[in-house]
Design a protein around this motif. Structure first.
Motif, PDB file in Angstrom:
ATOM      1  N   THR A  89       0.834  -1.198   0.000  1.00 34.12           N
ATOM      2  CA  THR A  89       0.000   0.000   0.000  1.00 34.12           C
ATOM      3  C   THR A  89       0.871   1.250   0.000  1.00 34.12           C
ATOM      4  N   ASP A  91       0.313   5.709   1.122  1.00 31.68           N
ATOM      5  CA  ASP A  91      -0.453   6.428   2.141  1.00 31.68           C
ATOM      6  C   ASP A  91      -1.223   7.642   1.648  1.00 31.68           C
ATOM      7  N   LEU A 132      -7.943   2.536  -4.792  1.00 28.80           N
ATOM      8  CA  LEU A 132      -8.421   2.373  -3.409  1.00 28.80           C
ATOM      9  C   LEU A 132      -7.871   1.130  -2.706  1.00 28.80           C
ATOM     10  N   ASP A 137      -5.220   2.431   4.980  1.00 26.59           N
ATOM     11  CA  ASP A 137      -6.106   3.037   5.967  1.00 26.59           C
ATOM     12  C   ASP A 137      -5.364   4.146   6.697  1.00 26.59           C
ATOM     13  N   ASN A 138      -6.113   5.155   7.123  1.00 25.09           N
ATOM     14  CA  ASN A 138      -5.559   6.317   7.836  1.00 25.09           C
ATOM     15  C   ASN A 138      -4.638   7.152   6.939  1.00 25.09           C
ATOM     16  N   GLU A 176     -17.451   8.855   2.489  1.00 22.48           N
ATOM     17  CA  GLU A 176     -17.525   7.415   2.237  1.00 22.48           C
ATOM     18  C   GLU A 176     -16.268   6.656   2.671  1.00 22.48           C
ATOM     19  N   LEU A 177     -15.144   7.345   2.776  1.00 19.91           N
ATOM     20  CA  LEU A 177     -13.900   6.669   3.175  1.00 19.91           C
ATOM     21  C   LEU A 177     -13.513   6.960   4.619  1.00 19.91           C
ATOM     22  N   SER A 179     -14.676   5.826   7.306  1.00 18.01           N
ATOM     23  CA  SER A 179     -14.629   4.632   8.152  1.00 18.01           C
ATOM     24  C   SER A 179     -13.272   3.950   8.097  1.00 18.01           C
ATOM     25  N   ARG A 180     -12.486   4.245   7.056  1.00 18.60           N
ATOM     26  CA  ARG A 180     -11.123   3.712   6.941  1.00 18.60           C
ATOM     27  C   ARG A 180     -10.082   4.693   7.478  1.00 18.60           C
ATOM     28  N   GLY A 181     -10.541   5.809   7.999  1.00 17.36           N
ATOM     29  CA  GLY A 181      -9.614   6.812   8.499  1.00 17.36           C
ATOM     30  C   GLY A 181      -8.949   7.616   7.403  1.00 17.36           C
ATOM     31  N   ILE A 182      -9.476   7.542   6.193  1.00 18.28           N
ATOM     32  CA  ILE A 182      -8.894   8.262   5.054  1.00 18.28           C
ATOM     33  C   ILE A 182      -9.524   9.647   4.953  1.00 18.28           C
TER      34      ILE A 182
END
Length: 254
Positions: A89, A91, A132, A137-138, A176-177, A179-182
């Motif tokens: 991934t 960031d 995506l 995440d974050n 919408e993102l 919840s992933r901390g994005i």
């Protein structure tokens, strides 16, 4: 050995605002991957400049307007993340790549409109979607808009409309993102003196003076005015900034 630095991907990072953002990100200790469309040698020079700042860097070819190449690009990006960073991934995604076209509304062709659309809105929308699974995440997404989404200069009806769409899209990303901390934010530069605007400035020399006269700080912007704003949004200092439009225009048309 797995990299401990966070990684930012900057589209259109071989020149202009993208190049300056990449350099400022490196100064904050982030590793950087840039994309270029055709200027490979310029991209390689940016990679060297990034590495000279003590971070890892790489460049990948990408024409943001060619949506049918996104699968290949995603696969290549995944490979380089694995090989160079021992990661699956990255960031931060900075959707910076763009093209310039100015024409009065009455003279704007469908072909010109579609070219702008494919790069500035449709491309940003679906490239972000495609990447995506590779976005950690974050992490964060920074989309480039324009001051022209707030104020009006004739000739930019198509370009500015698409950037207005980018600003709305960014708020949906944040929602919408989340919840992933994005986080997702928009940076909206005013008029910037880079090669992106060179043709317009060269053909209308009086434009720079007009813009300077309509800017509170009394000058036209330069790339160095924007890169630090983008880099700031990719740090923990900006962790509570989300779904926002940050205009960096020196105070145009107040």
């Amino acid at each position: 050995m797995k990299s401990e630095n966070k990684i930012a991907l900057v589209t259109g990072g071989s020149r202009g605002l993208g190049k300056n953002a990449a350099l400022r990100l490196a100064e904050k200790g982030l590793d950087v991957i840039i994309t270029y469309n055709s200027k490979q040698q310029e991209a390689l020079a940016v990679v060297k400049a990034l590495e000279d700042k003590g971070v890892k860097a790489a460049s990948l070819q990408l024409n943001v307007g060619s949506l049918n190449r996104y699968d290949d690009f995603s696969s290549t990006l995944n490979s380089i993340l694995t090989e160079k960073w021992d990661r699956s991934t990255f960031d931060y995604l900075i959707n910076n790549a763009g093209i310039d076209w100015a024409a009065p509304f009455a003279q704007t062709s469908e072909e010109q409109f579609d070219s702008l659309m494919n790069v500035h809105f449709k491309g940003t929308y679906f490239l972000t979607q495609k990447l995506l699974p590779l976005l950690a995440d974050n992490g964060g997404i920074i989309n480039l808009s324009t001051g022209l989404a707030r104020f009006v200069i004739p000739g930019y009806s198509a370009y500015a409309s698409m950037k207005g769409a980018i600003e709305t899209f960014t708020k949906y990303l944040a929602k919408e993102l989340g919840s992933r901390g994005i986080r997702a934010n928009t940076v909206a530069p005013g008029a910037i003196d880079t090669d992106f605007n060179k043709a317009n400035f060269d053909s209308h020399p009086e434009v720079k003076g007009f813009i300077a006269s309509q800017t509170a700080l009394g000058r036209v912007g330069i790339a160095e005015d924007i890169g630090g704003v983008i880099a700031f949004l990719c740090t923990d200092d900006a962790r509570w900034i989300n779904a926002q439009r940050l205009e960096a225009s020196g105070g145009m048309f107040l």
